[in-house]
Scaffold this active site. Structure first.
Site, short mmCIF file in Angstrom:
data_model
loop_
_atom_site.label_atom_id
_atom_site.label_comp_id
_atom_site.label_asym_id
_atom_site.label_seq_id
_atom_site.Cartn_x
_atom_site.Cartn_y
_atom_site.Cartn_z
N PHE A 95 0.84 -1.19 0.00
CA PHE A 95 0.00 0.00 0.00
C PHE A 95 0.88 1.25 0.00
O PHE A 95 1.82 1.35 0.79
CB PHE A 95 -0.88 -0.03 1.25
CG PHE A 95 -1.86 1.10 1.36
CD1 PHE A 95 -3.04 1.09 0.64
CD2 PHE A 95 -1.61 2.17 2.21
CE1 PHE A 95 -3.95 2.13 0.76
CE2 PHE A 95 -2.51 3.21 2.34
CZ PHE A 95 -3.69 3.19 1.61
N ASN A 189 -3.29 1.69 10.88
CA ASN A 189 -4.05 2.13 9.71
C ASN A 189 -4.50 0.84 9.02
O ASN A 189 -3.95 0.44 8.00
CB ASN A 189 -3.19 2.97 8.78
CG ASN A 189 -3.95 3.43 7.55
OD1 ASN A 189 -5.18 3.33 7.50
ND2 ASN A 189 -3.24 3.92 6.55
N PRO A 190 -5.51 0.17 9.59
CA PRO A 190 -5.91 -1.14 9.06
C PRO A 190 -6.72 -0.99 7.78
O PRO A 190 -7.25 0.09 7.48
CB PRO A 190 -6.78 -1.70 10.19
CG PRO A 190 -7.43 -0.48 10.77
CD PRO A 190 -6.38 0.60 10.69
#
Length: 290
Positions: A95, A189-190
Site C-alpha cells: 500500500f 491504519n488497518p
C-alpha cells in the site's frame, strides 16, 4: 502537444503535462516534473531552473509518461514514496502511504511528548511509513511493527531495518502475545473499505493490494474492530491508541470503542483536508478487568 525526437526538456514536460491531464491524472504538472527528475536525478529546484533553458529531454521520458497516463501509480514508476521525513521504497504488493496518514503519526508524537523511551507498535505497517516515522522522530523509542502480507513485509523490512524497528510477520488480530500490556502507544491504519465499495481512483483499485484495502465484512469493520481489541490487549493501562479510518466511519468506530468498556477520552481527529480521519483513546483498564 505531443512528444517528438530532439525535444527540449521544457517542451517534453509541457507535452507530458498535456498527456497526463487528458488521462485524468490529478496532478499532471507535478507528476510530469517528478518523472523527469526521476530520470535526471537533479532535484526539483534544479529541474525547474533547467526548464528555463534549452536542456534536452531525458531518454525514456515519453515511455514513463505513458505508464503514468495508464494510471500506474507514480510511486510504482519511481519506486519511492515520501512520507513525513522519510523516503520509502515501494512497489507492487504494498500500500502506498498517503499524506493524510502523516497527521496520525503526529497524534502519537504529541501524546508521547515527555515520555522517556516509549514503546510503540504499528499494527499492519504496510511499507513501514508509520513505524519508521515514529522511530525516526522520537529519539530513544522502541518501535515494533506487524505486517501480514509477505510482499508488504518484504518492502517494510527494507524500509525499517535502517531505522532500528523490529518487524514481525503476523496477523494484527493475535500478534505479539508475549508483549501484552507493555506498550505506551499502539497505532494502526488497518484495511477498512467495505466489501462492495470499489475505489474510484484507478491507481488504488488496480494497483493497491486488496488485502490492504478491504477491512472484512460487508461494512469493512472486521479488521478495525480487531485492531482496537489488539490495542487493548497490548497497551499498558493509560496507554494511547490511535487508528485511521474512512471519514464516514468515525461515529461507528467511536461507538464500537465505547461498547468495549475499556477506553476513555475517545476522540475523533480531522486530517489536513478537514475530514474525520482518525480516532484516538486512552486505555482506562485492561479488558479482563471489566
Amino acid at each position: 502537444m505531443t512528444f517528438h525526437p530532439g525535444q527540449s526538456l521544457a517542451e517534453a514536460v509541457r507535452a507530458a503535462e498535456s498527456v497526463l491531464s487528458e488521462a485524468g491524472v490529478p496532478s499532471p504538472r507535478v507528476d510530469a516534473e517528478l518523472l523527469a527528475d526521476h530520470l535526471l536525478g537533479v532535484g526539483l529546484g534544479r529541474l525547474r531552473a533547467m526548464l528555463l533553458g534549452d536542456s534536452p529531454a531525458p531518454e525514456g521520458y515519453a515511455e514513463l509518461v505513458a505508464e503514468r497516463a495508464g494510471r500506474v501509480p507514480l510511486q510504482h514508476i519511481t519506486g519511492i514514496a515520501y512520507f513525513r521525513h522519510l523516503e520509502l521504497r515501494v512497489g507492487p504488493g504494498v500500500f502506498i502511504p498517503r499524506p493524510e496518514t502523516e497527521s496520525v503519526v503526529q497524534l502519537v508524537i504529541d501524546h508521547l511528548a515527555g515520555t522517556d523511551h516509549p514503546k510503540m507498535v504499528d499494527l499492519g505497517t504496510g511499507s513501514g511509513a508509520i513505524a519508521g516515522s515514529l522511530a525516526h522522530e522520537i529519539p530513544g523509542s522502541e518501535v515494533l511493527a506487524v505486517e501480514f502480507s509477505p510482499l508488504a513485509y518484504a518492502w517494510a523490512a527494507r524500509n525499517l531495518e535502517p531505522l532500528g524497528v523490529s518487524l514481525v510477520q503476523g496477523d494484527l488480530r493475535d500478534a505479539l502475545q508475549e508483549h501484552n500490556g507493555t506498550f505506551d502507544a499502539v497505532v494502526s491504519n488497518p484495511p477498512y473499505i467495505p466489501a462492495e465499495a470499489i475505489p474510484q481512483e484507478p491507481e488504488v483499485a488496480l494497483h493497491d493490494p486488496p488485502e490492504a484495502l478491504y477491512g472484512g465484512g460487508a461494512d469493512g469493520m472486521e479488521l478495525p474492530t480487531a485492531a482496537a481489541a489488539s490495542a487493548a490487549r497490548l497497551l499498558k493501562p493509560g496507554g494511547f491508541f490511535v487508528m485511521e479510518h474512512a471519514e464516514v466511519q468515525s461515529a461507528w468506530i467511536a461507538g464500537m470503542m465505547r461498547r468495549m468498556g475499556c477506553w476513555e477520552d475517545i476522540s475523533t481527529h480531522v486530517d489536513l483536508n478537514g475530514k474525520e480521519r482518525a480516532t484516538s483513546a486512552v486505555l482506562a483498564k485492561k479488558p479482563t478487568d471489566q
